[in-house]
Design a protein around this motif. Structure first.
Motif, mmCIF file in Angstrom:
data_model
loop_
_atom_site.group_PDB
_atom_site.id
_atom_site.type_symbol
_atom_site.label_atom_id
_atom_site.label_comp_id
_atom_site.label_asym_id
_atom_site.label_seq_id
_atom_site.Cartn_x
_atom_site.Cartn_y
_atom_site.Cartn_z
ATOM 1 N N ASP A 131 8.864 -33.274 51.836
ATOM 2 C CA ASP A 131 9.638 -32.114 52.288
ATOM 3 C C ASP A 131 10.219 -32.410 53.675
ATOM 4 N N SER A 132 11.484 -32.048 53.863
ATOM 5 C CA SER A 132 12.143 -32.389 55.122
ATOM 6 C C SER A 132 12.877 -31.184 55.693
ATOM 7 N N CYS A 133 13.293 -31.342 56.938
ATOM 8 C CA CYS A 133 14.047 -30.289 57.614
ATOM 9 C C CYS A 133 15.000 -30.933 58.619
ATOM 10 N N PHE A 134 16.243 -30.468 58.622
ATOM 11 C CA PHE A 134 17.246 -30.903 59.592
ATOM 12 C C PHE A 134 17.438 -29.774 60.610
ATOM 13 N N VAL A 135 17.408 -30.131 61.898
ATOM 14 C CA VAL A 135 17.522 -29.134 62.961
ATOM 15 C C VAL A 135 18.666 -29.511 63.897
ATOM 16 N N GLU A 136 19.605 -28.616 64.065
ATOM 17 C CA GLU A 136 20.698 -28.794 65.019
ATOM 18 C C GLU A 136 20.432 -27.897 66.212
ATOM 19 N N VAL A 137 20.486 -28.463 67.433
ATOM 20 C CA VAL A 137 20.135 -27.732 68.652
ATOM 21 C C VAL A 137 21.393 -27.384 69.447
ATOM 22 N N LYS A 138 21.455 -26.136 69.917
ATOM 23 C CA LYS A 138 22.556 -25.692 70.766
ATOM 24 C C LYS A 138 21.969 -25.052 72.030
ATOM 25 N N ARG A 172 33.342 -29.240 67.074
ATOM 26 C CA ARG A 172 32.191 -30.090 66.748
ATOM 27 C C ARG A 172 31.015 -29.226 66.284
ATOM 28 N N GLY A 173 30.823 -28.093 66.968
ATOM 29 C CA GLY A 173 29.734 -27.210 66.598
ATOM 30 C C GLY A 173 29.903 -26.644 65.197
ATOM 31 N N ALA A 174 31.128 -26.239 64.859
ATOM 32 C CA ALA A 174 31.396 -25.720 63.514
ATOM 33 C C ALA A 174 31.214 -26.813 62.465
ATOM 34 N N LYS A 175 31.581 -28.039 62.815
ATOM 35 C CA LYS A 175 31.408 -29.168 61.899
ATOM 36 C C LYS A 175 29.935 -29.378 61.576
ATOM 37 N N HIS A 176 29.094 -29.286 62.597
ATOM 38 C CA HIS A 176 27.653 -29.457 62.381
ATOM 39 C C HIS A 176 27.101 -28.361 61.469
ATOM 40 N N LEU A 177 27.585 -27.147 61.647
ATOM 41 C CA LEU A 177 27.126 -26.055 60.782
ATOM 42 C C LEU A 177 27.520 -26.305 59.331
ATOM 43 N N LYS A 178 28.719 -26.804 59.127
ATOM 44 C CA LYS A 178 29.177 -27.094 57.762
ATOM 45 C C LYS A 178 28.333 -28.204 57.132
ATOM 46 N N GLU A 179 27.901 -29.153 57.947
ATOM 47 C CA GLU A 179 27.027 -30.211 57.450
ATOM 48 C C GLU A 179 25.677 -29.634 57.034
ATOM 49 N N LEU A 180 25.169 -28.682 57.813
ATOM 50 C CA LEU A 180 23.906 -28.040 57.456
ATOM 51 C C LEU A 180 24.044 -27.232 56.168
ATOM 52 N N CYS A 231 17.137 -26.486 56.382
ATOM 53 C CA CYS A 231 17.988 -26.700 57.557
ATOM 54 C C CYS A 231 17.838 -25.520 58.514
ATOM 55 N N ALA A 232 17.981 -25.823 59.805
ATOM 56 C CA ALA A 232 17.897 -24.777 60.819
ATOM 57 C C ALA A 232 18.831 -25.109 61.977
ATOM 58 N N VAL A 233 19.418 -24.077 62.560
ATOM 59 C CA VAL A 233 20.153 -24.234 63.812
ATOM 60 C C VAL A 233 19.323 -23.532 64.883
ATOM 61 N N PHE A 234 19.051 -24.249 65.954
ATOM 62 C CA PHE A 234 18.121 -23.803 66.989
ATOM 63 C C PHE A 234 18.923 -23.514 68.263
ATOM 64 N N PHE A 235 18.965 -22.255 68.673
ATOM 65 C CA PHE A 235 19.650 -21.876 69.910
ATOM 66 C C PHE A 235 18.607 -21.776 71.019
ATOM 67 N N LEU A 236 18.714 -22.679 71.984
ATOM 68 C CA LEU A 236 17.808 -22.682 73.129
ATOM 69 C C LEU A 236 18.522 -22.022 74.306
ATOM 70 N N VAL A 290 35.859 -18.920 64.887
ATOM 71 C CA VAL A 290 35.641 -19.885 63.805
ATOM 72 C C VAL A 290 34.170 -20.294 63.762
ATOM 73 N N PHE A 291 33.619 -20.663 64.913
ATOM 74 C CA PHE A 291 32.194 -21.014 64.952
ATOM 75 C C PHE A 291 31.345 -19.827 64.521
ATOM 76 N N SER A 292 31.678 -18.636 65.023
ATOM 77 C CA SER A 292 30.893 -17.436 64.724
ATOM 78 C C SER A 292 30.897 -17.130 63.238
ATOM 79 N N GLN A 293 32.056 -17.251 62.601
ATOM 80 C CA GLN A 293 32.147 -16.999 61.167
ATOM 81 C C GLN A 293 31.387 -18.069 60.381
ATOM 82 N N THR A 294 31.490 -19.313 60.830
ATOM 83 C CA THR A 294 30.785 -20.403 60.157
ATOM 84 C C THR A 294 29.278 -20.228 60.283
#
Length: 238
Positions: free
Chosen positions: A122-129, A148-156, A166-171, A189-193
């Motif tokens: 089992d795996s997990c991908f985490v994108e940090v902002k 770039r940020g929207a691109k990462h979300l689309k990849e997730l 998958c998770a996006v982590f807002f620090l 665009v980022f917000s909608q994505t």
């Protein structure tokens, strides 16, 4: 770590700040490509890390700025390290139980910040902002449009549809932030994505930092978020 106190004077471009140290004007590298215009204001107190590299064009790096009575971290790349270390040490309950931890996992044409895996596969991908913009106590991301940020979300989203966690982590790197909302006004665009990612099953985690000159610690308490448009901006929430 020893820091030098300075006074912010100007930001001629996104990489350079003019600062005054002991009455002398000097330049410092800004390790944050965001606008930070609400933070880097005239005569703001900043804390600079001196460089011991004689070949560097800038003598300092601007790591902290004082705002609303607290220290705000402007070292955006440090957000990844803070989150990674917190995961490894078991401080983030939502991401516990993984035995394998990797920084910068390449997926197709993107690099996801953190990859986690359990012995059973089992795996997990985490994108940090990292988030520094605060509006009436709300932390908002981004403070400038980010393709770039929207691109990462689309990849997730793509990975999630393939059955991966998958998770996006807002620090929140500004301690005054106690709640998160995407910045619809600056980057719809980022917000909608981000909404599309959440609807697809991508998890959203929000934590904040306690910033001290002696070190930065992640506060072990997740924060709430709202993905809708803000009433405070005169926009009706969906």
């Amino acid at each position: 770590m020893d820091y030098v106190k300075g006074i912010f004077k100007n930001r001629p471009n996104r990489f350079i700040a003019e600062v005054e140290v002991d009455g002398v004007l000097d330049i410092a590298h800004v390790p944050n490509t965001g606008r930070c215009k609400e933070l880097l204001v005239d005569d703001a107190v900043v804390w600079l890390k001196p460089s011991d590299n004689p070949n560097r064009k800038t003598k300092y790096s601007l790591h902290f700025v004082e705002n609303k009575g607290v220290l705000v971290s402007l070292y955006s790349q440090q957000a990844n390290s803070i989150v990674y270390d917190a995961i490894v040490s078991g401080k983030i309950k939502e991401l516990s139980g993984y035995s394998y931890h990797q920084r910068e996992k390449t997926v197709d044409n993107s690099r996801i910040d953190i990859y986690l895996e359990k012995p059973n596969g089992d795996s997990c991908f985490v994108e940090v902002k990292g988030v520094t913009l605060i509006v009436d106590g709300e932390a908002r991301f981004p403070d400038a449009p980010t393709e770039r940020g929207a691109k990462h979300l689309k990849e997730l989203i793509k990975l999630k549809k393939e059955g991966r966690r998958c998770a996006v982590f807002f620090l929140i790197q500004h301690p005054a932030g106690t709640f998160f909302r995407p910045n619809w006004e600056n980057d719809p665009v980022f917000s909608q994505t981000l909404n599309e990612a959440y609807d697809a099953g991508v998890e959203i985690l929000v934590y904040r930092c306690d910033n001290q000159l002696e070190g930065i610690e992640l506060v072990q308490e997740s924060l709430d978020f709202d993905l809708g448009k803000s009433l405070a901006d005169g926009i009706i929430n969906d």
